[in-house]
Design an enzyme around this catalytic site. Structure first.
Site, PDB file in Angstrom:
ATOM      1  N   GLN A 121      16.990 -38.658   7.634  1.00  0.00           N
ATOM      2  CA  GLN A 121      17.701 -39.642   8.466  1.00  0.00           C
ATOM      3  C   GLN A 121      17.356 -41.063   8.019  1.00  0.00           C
ATOM      4  O   GLN A 121      16.204 -41.488   8.162  1.00  0.00           O
ATOM      5  CB  GLN A 121      17.270 -39.463   9.929  1.00  0.00           C
ATOM      6  CG  GLN A 121      17.953 -40.417  10.889  1.00  0.00           C
ATOM      7  CD  GLN A 121      17.326 -40.379  12.266  1.00  0.00           C
ATOM      8  OE1 GLN A 121      16.101 -40.331  12.383  1.00  0.00           O
ATOM      9  NE2 GLN A 121      18.137 -40.403  13.294  1.00  0.00           N
ATOM     10  N   GLY A 122      18.329 -41.775   7.490  1.00  0.00           N
ATOM     11  CA  GLY A 122      18.103 -43.156   7.044  1.00  0.00           C
ATOM     12  C   GLY A 122      18.683 -44.139   8.043  1.00  0.00           C
ATOM     13  O   GLY A 122      19.704 -44.780   7.770  1.00  0.00           O
ATOM     14  N   SER A 124      16.256 -46.233  10.365  1.00  0.00           N
ATOM     15  CA  SER A 124      15.342 -47.371  10.559  1.00  0.00           C
ATOM     16  C   SER A 124      15.188 -48.210   9.293  1.00  0.00           C
ATOM     17  O   SER A 124      15.204 -47.688   8.183  1.00  0.00           O
ATOM     18  CB  SER A 124      13.951 -46.876  10.962  1.00  0.00           C
ATOM     19  OG  SER A 124      14.039 -46.065  12.092  1.00  0.00           O
ATOM     20  N   SER A 156      11.667 -39.543   7.450  1.00  0.00           N
ATOM     21  CA  SER A 156      10.984 -38.247   7.389  1.00  0.00           C
ATOM     22  C   SER A 156      11.725 -37.342   6.404  1.00  0.00           C
ATOM     23  O   SER A 156      12.959 -37.328   6.383  1.00  0.00           O
ATOM     24  CB  SER A 156      10.987 -37.560   8.768  1.00  0.00           C
ATOM     25  OG  SER A 156      10.554 -38.434   9.771  1.00  0.00           O
ATOM     26  N   GLU A 239      19.479 -36.035  18.972  1.00  0.00           N
ATOM     27  CA  GLU A 239      18.080 -36.196  18.576  1.00  0.00           C
ATOM     28  C   GLU A 239      17.176 -36.261  19.813  1.00  0.00           C
ATOM     29  O   GLU A 239      16.114 -35.654  19.855  1.00  0.00           O
ATOM     30  CB  GLU A 239      17.922 -37.477  17.733  1.00  0.00           C
ATOM     31  CG  GLU A 239      16.523 -37.661  17.185  1.00  0.00           C
ATOM     32  CD  GLU A 239      16.389 -38.884  16.284  1.00  0.00           C
ATOM     33  OE1 GLU A 239      17.357 -39.663  16.193  1.00  0.00           O
ATOM     34  OE2 GLU A 239      15.312 -39.059  15.698  1.00  0.00           O
TER      35      GLU A 239
END
Ligand SMILES: Cc1cc2nc3c(=O)[nH]c(=O)nc-3n(C[C@H](O)[C@H](O)[C@H](O)COP(=O)(O)OP(=O)(O)OC[C@H]3O[C@@H](n4cnc5c(N)ncnc54)[C@H](O)[C@@H]3O)c2cc1C
Length: 377
Positions: A121-122, A124, A156, A239
């Site tokens: 997941q990009g 932040s 992550s 999420e």
């Protein structure tokens, strides 16, 4: 609202329980937290076993209640954690299932279910975490591609991922929430640099991701250009609302193990500790009921969890920290020994009130969108 299970659902539970009892004793141990590629292989292998036995579709195709039973039974039996498949199975996948085109669903969902591809997941960035709409990673159109430049942080699984659910700014002049687009970026595209970050608990699952003129096909855009904030809200509600649900069952298992350990080492004689464990049992039971309620609301409303997700995330992440604080109490001085059970979990539990949106942000969402209080800003 009926929270009880139907006969068909109980039948599903019995068959799953039987299958788990047969396969779990044959599994090797999961590799250690510093062997992230080993963990990727292990987690994908477990997903393949689920797929081949006909259980992979519980994440999207089966009813949310069947999914809850699946989580309840796999966690109760001590089955492997979703691990490297977390993003693909629990929020990128459901987002594509809800928002993607037929071609996108056919391209990306089966490999996740078959345990072939890992997602990260990009979202932040260094100055865009809680204030996610402040993101600055830019994408400009060039023919059939977007050309992406910028950087992401706290990604992550980036080192072992095949795909990234990426947020980019496609219109720098629009109001901040309106100029964002949701893309599926192949992690082997030229121009991507992944720099791992080591966590307090010893794993290297995080990374910084630097993007230098990375070409991503326009066909990889989920939702319309500049409508990415709306798609992001769908991702975040999965999420926060359903991704951590299995872990509530896992926490209840840990709680039972703690009570057993306390009986063995004499800590059970302390009434303060007993009360603490009892209160946590009540807390996790309430969280499970809240989960059932959230799921039944989602089921009635098209499958996407609502703002109840933030109530769950807020309470769950605090209860998890309290659980592992209690574990330290049971362990006594052994809680400084990294080889003891629960010690690394205690360190990583600190991150739960930050990951997937901090508690402060969840409180604001609950205040404004659940309780209808006036906006603070
Ligand atoms: C274990 C873990 C895994 C993660 N995995 C990923 C991942 O895979 N992909 C990804 O994109 N991100 C990931 N993140 C990043 C995570 O989403 C962010 O850390 C989080 O959103 C907080 O943003 P920040 O770190 O920039 O903190 P900041 O936004 O700088 O916040 C710092 C502090 O200020 C408080 N604060 C900020 N704004 C407000 C406000 N308006 N009101 C009140 N308080 C405020 C925050 O609550 C916090 O306490 C992960 C984080 C963790 C811990």
């Amino acid at each position: 609202m009926d929270l009880s299970y139907t006969a068909a659902e109980e039948d599903f539970r019995a068959r799953l329980r039987e299958w788990l009892a047969k396969v779990l004793p044959t599994l090797p141990d999961r590799p250690s937290p510093d062997d992230w590629p080993g963990r990727r292989a292990y987690d994908l292998g477990w997903q393949r076993m689920l797929h081949d036995a006909g259980y992979a579709d519980v994440h999207w195709d089966a009813s949310p209640t069947t999914r809850l039973i699946f989580l309840e039974e796999t966690e109760r039996a001590g089955a492997p954690y979703v691990g490297a498949n977390f993003v693909g199975l629990l929020h990128a996948g459901p987002t594509i299932a809800a928002e993607g085109t037929a071609e996108q669903r056919a391209r990306w969902l089966p490999p996740v279910l078959r345990g072939e591809e890992v997602w990260c997941q990009g979202f932040s960035e260094p100055d865009a975490g809680s204030d996610l709409a402040a993101l600055r990673t830019r994408a400009r159109r060039d023919g059939d591609d977007y050309v992406v430049s910028g950087s992401k942080i706290w990604t992550s699984h980036a080192e072992v991922a095949d795909w990234c659910e990426l947020l980019v700014r496609t219109d720098p002049d629009a109001p901040r929430h309106r100029g964002i687009t949701w893309l599926a970026m192949p992690m082997d595209a030229p121009g991507i640099t992944v720099r791992p970050l080591r966590t307090l608990a010893g794993s290297a699952e995080f990374a910084e991701v630097f993007l230098d003129e990375v070409r991503v096909p326009v066909a990889n855009r989920v939702g319309a250009e500049n409508d990415g904030w709306r798609v992001t809200m769908v991702t975040l509600s999965f999420e926060r609302g359903t991704a951590f649900v299995g872990e509530v069952v896992a926490c209840r298992r840990v709680l039972r193990e703690l009570a057993r350990a306390a009986r063995e080492n004499g800590r059970w004689d302390d009434p303060v500790l007993r009360r603490r464990l009892g209160r946590l049992e009540g807390e996790f039971r309430a969280l499970w009921r809240l989960t059932q309620w959230n799921v039944s609301v989602a089921e009635a409303g098209g499958g996407v969890p609502g703002t109840g997700a933030s109530v769950f995330k807020l309470r769950y992440s605090h209860a998890r920290q309290e659980l592992y604080d209690a574990a330290a109490d049971v362990l006594g001085p052994d809680c400084l020994d990294l080889d003891r059970p629960w010690v690394l979990d205690r360190l990583s539990s600190l991150s739960y009130t930050i990951a997937a949106g901090t508690s402060q942000i969840q409180r604001t969402i609950v205040a404004e969108r659940v309780l209808g209080l006036p906006r603070g800003r």
